[in-house]
Design a protein around this motif. Structure first.
Motif, PDB file in Angstrom:
ATOM      1  N   LYS A  59       8.728 -16.393  -0.586  1.00  0.00           N
ATOM      2  CA  LYS A  59       9.598 -15.876   0.471  1.00  0.00           C
ATOM      3  C   LYS A  59      10.594 -14.891  -0.133  1.00  0.00           C
ATOM      4  O   LYS A  59      10.892 -14.931  -1.321  1.00  0.00           O
ATOM      5  N   THR A  60      11.164 -14.051   0.710  1.00  0.00           N
ATOM      6  CA  THR A  60      12.206 -13.135   0.274  1.00  0.00           C
ATOM      7  C   THR A  60      13.329 -13.922  -0.396  1.00  0.00           C
ATOM      8  O   THR A  60      13.769 -14.945   0.124  1.00  0.00           O
ATOM      9  N   GLY A  61      13.741 -13.458  -1.561  1.00  0.00           N
ATOM     10  CA  GLY A  61      14.791 -14.115  -2.330  1.00  0.00           C
ATOM     11  C   GLY A  61      14.270 -15.064  -3.388  1.00  0.00           C
ATOM     12  O   GLY A  61      15.003 -15.417  -4.315  1.00  0.00           O
ATOM     13  N   ASP A  62      13.004 -15.519  -3.273  1.00  0.00           N
ATOM     14  CA  ASP A  62      12.423 -16.392  -4.301  1.00  0.00           C
ATOM     15  C   ASP A  62      12.361 -15.652  -5.631  1.00  0.00           C
ATOM     16  O   ASP A  62      12.296 -14.414  -5.676  1.00  0.00           O
ATOM     17  N   LEU A  63      12.349 -16.421  -6.709  1.00  0.00           N
ATOM     18  CA  LEU A  63      12.244 -15.859  -8.055  1.00  0.00           C
ATOM     19  C   LEU A  63      10.873 -16.168  -8.641  1.00  0.00           C
ATOM     20  O   LEU A  63      10.392 -17.306  -8.543  1.00  0.00           O
ATOM     21  N   ILE A  64      10.265 -15.177  -9.248  1.00  0.00           N
ATOM     22  CA  ILE A  64       9.027 -15.352 -10.006  1.00  0.00           C
ATOM     23  C   ILE A  64       9.465 -15.475 -11.456  1.00  0.00           C
ATOM     24  O   ILE A  64      10.088 -14.564 -12.000  1.00  0.00           O
ATOM     25  N   VAL A  65       9.163 -16.611 -12.064  1.00  0.00           N
ATOM     26  CA  VAL A  65       9.688 -16.909 -13.395  1.00  0.00           C
ATOM     27  C   VAL A  65       8.557 -17.051 -14.415  1.00  0.00           C
ATOM     28  O   VAL A  65       7.390 -17.195 -14.060  1.00  0.00           O
ATOM     29  N   VAL A  66       8.924 -17.026 -15.685  1.00  0.00           N
ATOM     30  CA  VAL A  66       7.967 -17.220 -16.772  1.00  0.00           C
ATOM     31  C   VAL A  66       7.460 -18.657 -16.744  1.00  0.00           C
ATOM     32  O   VAL A  66       8.039 -19.525 -16.095  1.00  0.00           O
ATOM     33  N   SER A  93      -6.744 -20.753  -4.738  1.00  0.00           N
ATOM     34  CA  SER A  93      -7.550 -20.587  -3.532  1.00  0.00           C
ATOM     35  C   SER A  93      -6.740 -20.044  -2.357  1.00  0.00           C
ATOM     36  O   SER A  93      -7.284 -19.837  -1.285  1.00  0.00           O
ATOM     37  N   GLY A  94      -5.460 -19.816  -2.543  1.00  0.00           N
ATOM     38  CA  GLY A  94      -4.631 -19.294  -1.464  1.00  0.00           C
ATOM     39  C   GLY A  94      -4.948 -17.839  -1.177  1.00  0.00           C
ATOM     40  O   GLY A  94      -5.687 -17.192  -1.916  1.00  0.00           O
ATOM     41  N   PRO A  95      -4.386 -17.311  -0.107  1.00  0.00           N
ATOM     42  CA  PRO A  95      -4.621 -15.898   0.215  1.00  0.00           C
ATOM     43  C   PRO A  95      -4.007 -14.972  -0.830  1.00  0.00           C
ATOM     44  O   PRO A  95      -3.000 -15.294  -1.446  1.00  0.00           O
ATOM     45  N   GLU A  96      -4.636 -13.838  -1.011  1.00  0.00           N
ATOM     46  CA  GLU A  96      -4.131 -12.820  -1.933  1.00  0.00           C
ATOM     47  C   GLU A  96      -2.859 -12.226  -1.336  1.00  0.00           C
ATOM     48  O   GLU A  96      -2.816 -11.902  -0.150  1.00  0.00           O
ATOM     49  N   ARG A  97      -1.825 -12.088  -2.159  1.00  0.00           N
ATOM     50  CA  ARG A  97      -0.545 -11.573  -1.680  1.00  0.00           C
ATOM     51  C   ARG A  97       0.005 -10.551  -2.672  1.00  0.00           C
ATOM     52  O   ARG A  97      -0.217 -10.663  -3.879  1.00  0.00           O
ATOM     53  N   ILE A  98       0.743  -9.614  -2.131  1.00  0.00           N
ATOM     54  CA  ILE A  98       1.442  -8.638  -2.962  1.00  0.00           C
ATOM     55  C   ILE A  98       2.896  -8.621  -2.508  1.00  0.00           C
ATOM     56  O   ILE A  98       3.187  -8.500  -1.311  1.00  0.00           O
ATOM     57  N   TYR A  99       3.769  -8.739  -3.483  1.00  0.00           N
ATOM     58  CA  TYR A  99       5.203  -8.740  -3.203  1.00  0.00           C
ATOM     59  C   TYR A  99       5.870  -7.525  -3.834  1.00  0.00           C
ATOM     60  O   TYR A  99       5.486  -7.094  -4.927  1.00  0.00           O
ATOM     61  N   VAL A 100       6.858  -7.001  -3.140  1.00  0.00           N
ATOM     62  CA  VAL A 100       7.761  -6.025  -3.721  1.00  0.00           C
ATOM     63  C   VAL A 100       8.800  -6.848  -4.463  1.00  0.00           C
ATOM     64  O   VAL A 100       9.370  -7.789  -3.885  1.00  0.00           O
ATOM     65  N   VAL A 101       9.017  -6.541  -5.733  1.00  0.00           N
ATOM     66  CA  VAL A 101       9.913  -7.357  -6.557  1.00  0.00           C
ATOM     67  C   VAL A 101      10.972  -6.491  -7.219  1.00  0.00           C
ATOM     68  O   VAL A 101      10.811  -5.277  -7.366  1.00  0.00           O
ATOM     69  N   GLU A 102      12.032  -7.161  -7.634  1.00  0.00           N
ATOM     70  CA  GLU A 102      13.133  -6.512  -8.335  1.00  0.00           C
ATOM     71  C   GLU A 102      13.377  -7.262  -9.641  1.00  0.00           C
ATOM     72  O   GLU A 102      13.642  -8.467  -9.616  1.00  0.00           O
ATOM     73  N   PRO A 141      13.506 -13.396 -14.576  1.00  0.00           N
ATOM     74  CA  PRO A 141      12.785 -13.514 -13.300  1.00  0.00           C
ATOM     75  C   PRO A 141      12.690 -12.196 -12.536  1.00  0.00           C
ATOM     76  O   PRO A 141      13.485 -11.282 -12.724  1.00  0.00           O
ATOM     77  N   LEU A 142      11.705 -12.162 -11.646  1.00  0.00           N
ATOM     78  CA  LEU A 142      11.576 -11.089 -10.665  1.00  0.00           C
ATOM     79  C   LEU A 142      12.008 -11.676  -9.324  1.00  0.00           C
ATOM     80  O   LEU A 142      11.577 -12.775  -8.962  1.00  0.00           O
ATOM     81  N   ARG A 143      12.835 -10.974  -8.597  1.00  0.00           N
ATOM     82  CA  ARG A 143      13.264 -11.431  -7.271  1.00  0.00           C
ATOM     83  C   ARG A 143      12.358 -10.802  -6.218  1.00  0.00           C
ATOM     84  O   ARG A 143      12.130  -9.591  -6.219  1.00  0.00           O
ATOM     85  N   VAL A 144      11.828 -11.628  -5.317  1.00  0.00           N
ATOM     86  CA  VAL A 144      10.992 -11.132  -4.227  1.00  0.00           C
ATOM     87  C   VAL A 144      11.883 -10.443  -3.200  1.00  0.00           C
ATOM     88  O   VAL A 144      12.832 -11.047  -2.685  1.00  0.00           O
ATOM     89  N   ILE A 145      11.572  -9.186  -2.926  1.00  0.00           N
ATOM     90  CA  ILE A 145      12.328  -8.371  -1.970  1.00  0.00           C
ATOM     91  C   ILE A 145      11.620  -8.357  -0.614  1.00  0.00           C
ATOM     92  O   ILE A 145      12.259  -8.395   0.434  1.00  0.00           O
ATOM     93  N   ALA A 146      10.288  -8.280  -0.649  1.00  0.00           N
ATOM     94  CA  ALA A 146       9.494  -8.197   0.580  1.00  0.00           C
ATOM     95  C   ALA A 146       8.037  -8.480   0.232  1.00  0.00           C
ATOM     96  O   ALA A 146       7.665  -8.505  -0.944  1.00  0.00           O
ATOM     97  N   GLU A 147       7.221  -8.671   1.250  1.00  0.00           N
ATOM     98  CA  GLU A 147       5.778  -8.796   1.054  1.00  0.00           C
ATOM     99  C   GLU A 147       5.100  -7.564   1.631  1.00  0.00           C
ATOM    100  O   GLU A 147       5.454  -7.099   2.716  1.00  0.00           O
ATOM    101  N   VAL A 148       4.121  -7.043   0.889  1.00  0.00           N
ATOM    102  CA  VAL A 148       3.292  -5.943   1.388  1.00  0.00           C
ATOM    103  C   VAL A 148       2.176  -6.598   2.188  1.00  0.00           C
ATOM    104  O   VAL A 148       1.370  -7.341   1.636  1.00  0.00           O
TER     105      VAL A 148
END
Length: 138
Positions: free
Chosen positions: A21-28, A62-71, A100-107
């Motif tokens: 979701k927007t605001g989530d962090l993608i971490v190592v 097995s989830g759907p393929e997703r692309i996020y705009v990240v910061e 971390p990368l912060r999720v800004i939006a989903e493409v």
């Protein structure tokens, strides 16, 4: 530069199967989408949508393929797995960070690669794995 001119920031993308979701962090700390190596100490992302599409299409799970705009939230560097090995000069705009990368939006509207092209990529990755050349510089 005139007072009415504006600056445009570089957009960054991360392809995955994770439901974020927007605001989530993608971490190592997660495994690579491309090999079954140890957990990675970097997060990887790109300045091109095409590279993010590859990430989404090749992502484990097995989830759907997703692309996020990240910061990025900290320093970034060129991804040596691509810039040193395959694409000198970093034309794919592939990067990594320990922060971390912060999720800004989903493409939500993007076009994947053809099934034939995707299979070629998977076959190439399997060949590298079989030859012991699928090492991730982490």
């Amino acid at each position: 530069m005139s007072a009415s001119a504006s600056m445009f920031a570089q957009s960054f993308f991360h392809g995955t199967r994770a439901d974020l979701k927007t605001g989530d962090l993608i971490v190592v700390g997660y495994q690579s989408n491309f090999t079954s190596t140890r957990r990675l100490s970097w997060v990887y992302f790109s300045g091109t949508l095409d590279a993010a599409i590859w990430g989404a299409e090749l992502a484990a799970g097995s989830g759907p393929e997703r692309i996020y705009v990240v910061e990025p939230t900290g320093p970034i560097e060129d991804d040596p797995n691509l810039t040193d090995k395959k694409f000198p000069g970093n034309p794919t705009l592939s990067y990594r960070s320990r922060e971390p990368l912060r999720v800004i939006a989903e493409v939500t509207k993007w076009q994947g690669h053809t099934p034939e092209r995707l299979q070629q990529m998977k076959d190439g990755l399997a060949r590298l794995q079989a030859e012991g050349k699928a090492e991730i510089i982490d």
